[in-house]
Write a protein that holds these residues in place. Sequence first.
Motif, short mmCIF file in Angstrom:
data_model
loop_
_atom_site.label_atom_id
_atom_site.label_comp_id
_atom_site.label_asym_id
_atom_site.label_seq_id
_atom_site.Cartn_x
_atom_site.Cartn_y
_atom_site.Cartn_z
N ILE B 18 -27.26 42.99 26.65
CA ILE B 18 -28.57 43.48 26.21
C ILE B 18 -29.14 42.58 25.12
O ILE B 18 -30.32 42.23 25.15
CB ILE B 18 -28.43 44.93 25.69
CG1 ILE B 18 -28.18 45.86 26.88
CG2 ILE B 18 -29.69 45.38 24.94
CD1 ILE B 18 -27.76 47.24 26.48
N ASP B 19 -28.29 42.21 24.18
CA ASP B 19 -28.77 41.36 23.09
C ASP B 19 -29.13 39.98 23.59
O ASP B 19 -30.05 39.34 23.05
CB ASP B 19 -27.73 41.30 21.97
CG ASP B 19 -27.67 42.61 21.20
OD1 ASP B 19 -26.70 42.82 20.44
OD2 ASP B 19 -28.59 43.45 21.36
N LEU B 22 -32.54 40.31 25.05
CA LEU B 22 -33.52 40.47 23.97
C LEU B 22 -33.83 39.15 23.30
O LEU B 22 -34.99 38.78 23.11
CB LEU B 22 -32.95 41.42 22.93
CG LEU B 22 -33.67 42.75 22.85
CD1 LEU B 22 -32.81 43.75 22.09
CD2 LEU B 22 -35.00 42.58 22.12
N LEU B 26 -37.32 37.07 23.09
CA LEU B 26 -37.93 36.73 21.80
C LEU B 26 -38.17 35.24 21.70
O LEU B 26 -39.22 34.78 21.24
CB LEU B 26 -37.03 37.18 20.65
CG LEU B 26 -37.00 38.68 20.33
CD1 LEU B 26 -35.83 39.01 19.42
CD2 LEU B 26 -38.30 39.09 19.66
N CYS B 80 -20.15 38.92 15.36
CA CYS B 80 -18.99 39.64 15.93
C CYS B 80 -18.82 39.39 17.41
O CYS B 80 -19.50 40.00 18.23
CB CYS B 80 -19.20 41.15 15.76
SG CYS B 80 -18.61 41.76 14.22
N SER B 109 -25.12 42.82 13.25
CA SER B 109 -25.62 44.18 13.12
C SER B 109 -25.16 44.77 11.79
O SER B 109 -25.61 45.84 11.39
CB SER B 109 -25.11 45.04 14.27
OG SER B 109 -23.70 44.96 14.32
N GLU B 110 -24.27 44.08 11.10
CA GLU B 110 -23.72 44.65 9.87
C GLU B 110 -24.13 43.85 8.65
O GLU B 110 -24.03 42.62 8.60
CB GLU B 110 -22.20 44.75 9.99
CG GLU B 110 -21.84 45.54 11.23
CD GLU B 110 -20.38 45.88 11.34
OE1 GLU B 110 -19.58 44.95 11.46
OE2 GLU B 110 -20.06 47.07 11.31
N LYS B 130 -29.41 42.38 12.85
CA LYS B 130 -29.86 42.90 14.14
C LYS B 130 -30.39 44.31 13.94
O LYS B 130 -29.92 45.04 13.07
CB LYS B 130 -28.68 42.95 15.10
CG LYS B 130 -28.29 41.63 15.69
CD LYS B 130 -27.10 41.87 16.61
CE LYS B 130 -26.95 40.75 17.59
NZ LYS B 130 -25.86 41.03 18.53
N PRO B 131 -31.32 44.77 14.78
CA PRO B 131 -31.91 44.01 15.88
C PRO B 131 -32.90 42.96 15.38
O PRO B 131 -33.68 43.23 14.48
CB PRO B 131 -32.63 45.08 16.72
CG PRO B 131 -32.82 46.24 15.82
CD PRO B 131 -31.79 46.16 14.74
N VAL B 132 -32.80 41.80 16.01
CA VAL B 132 -33.63 40.68 15.63
C VAL B 132 -35.06 40.91 16.10
O VAL B 132 -35.30 41.44 17.18
CB VAL B 132 -33.07 39.37 16.24
CG1 VAL B 132 -33.97 38.19 15.93
CG2 VAL B 132 -31.67 39.11 15.69
N ARG B 133 -36.00 40.53 15.27
CA ARG B 133 -37.41 40.74 15.61
C ARG B 133 -38.14 39.41 15.74
O ARG B 133 -37.62 38.39 15.34
CB ARG B 133 -38.08 41.58 14.53
CG ARG B 133 -37.40 42.91 14.37
CD ARG B 133 -38.21 43.87 13.56
NE ARG B 133 -37.83 45.24 13.90
CZ ARG B 133 -38.57 46.30 13.64
NH1 ARG B 133 -39.73 46.16 13.05
NH2 ARG B 133 -38.16 47.50 13.97
N LEU B 134 -39.36 39.51 16.22
CA LEU B 134 -40.19 38.31 16.37
C LEU B 134 -40.40 37.62 15.03
O LEU B 134 -40.44 36.39 14.93
CB LEU B 134 -41.53 38.69 16.99
CG LEU B 134 -42.02 37.67 18.03
CD1 LEU B 134 -41.32 37.88 19.33
CD2 LEU B 134 -43.50 37.80 18.23
#
Lengths: 150, 215
Positions: B18-19, B22, B26, B80, B109-110, B130-134
């Motif tokens: 999923i990542d 994503l 992006l 990770c 994510s941490e 994370k979650p990474v954005r534009l």
Amino acid sequence: MEVDQLQRSFLEYTNSLFRFLDGQFGQLQLLQDESNPEFVFEVVSLFFEDSERILNDLTLALDQQNVDFKKIDAHVHQFKGSSSSIGAQRVRNACIAFRNFCEGQNVEACRRCLQQVKQEYLLVKTKLEALLRLEQQILAAGGVIPMLDS
Amino acid sequence: MAATEAQFHVLAVDDSLIDRKLIERLLKTSSYQVTTVDSGSKALEFLGWNEDERANSNEAFISSKNQQVVEVNLVITDYCMPEMTGYDLLKKMKESSILKNIPVVIMSSENVPSRINRCLEEGAEEFFLKPVRLSDVNKLKPHMMKAKSKDVEKPEKQEKQDNNESTEEASSEIQLQTQQSHQTAQSNNKRKSMDDGPTPDRTRPRYSGFTVMSN
């Protein structure tokens, strides 16, 4: 049904989901465009597949004679990540709680956590499926999916 | 050969499907060419890293005719990951003479300050939560521009801002253009657009098992 009626329903429905889906879901919507009209659908589908696999693995792992908490933690960490990536905040929060109990190495508590995570997942799954159906209806009626204010 | 590539190529590393999807979206939204792999070891393989340090001593980006190497302008990696963490990957890259100049960005994510500091100290350019954005992805360009300008072996680079430019062939195309400067405005037909796919012998990696997306 008229396109603008559908679009209004869509927006209303999306707004009602704020408890289940956070701003990250809006970010996904922003990434969808004419060149990638199925993006949200694809990501959500991946999330469903991934989640079901993880939930199965977790159920199996907790059913073992000797529970491998490290492995369970790894699964939950993964689930936390994927739910966070699509904005499923209640699932994510349930995963965070789950990880805390993993640390305590309490099998019963972990089983309860698993139930909780499963429940949250099924809830958000129902919501997302409804949302995607609405999107499909809008597109079928010749409309565009309205942009959300994130 | 001179490379006036306007499109940067980013290698994204993440064990989560999923990542990967994503981050790919992006990056493509920002007009980068993207390759995704699911592990640090696959990333190193893609980058041409070799266990044998002697093999690593050649600048991989000077096109040596027989070498099929892919130019990567930035590596963005999850922290990770099983077997090799993003930090391990970063470290290996910084220890390699051929890879150390590629900017590396870590995602996690941490929010662990000691982890973030460790990565930055090891040479990561950025650390994204994370979650990474534009808005995060928008921070990548300066790092790639800086790395490109540091690359002194290449002859003078005219950085073309035109997003329709896509290949190294462009520089010779430009000369052709000026000679025929009063030709029609259909000059874009001579330019190889991304839709034609990458130039053979150049950017198409020869590795199987990787998801290379160039469109």
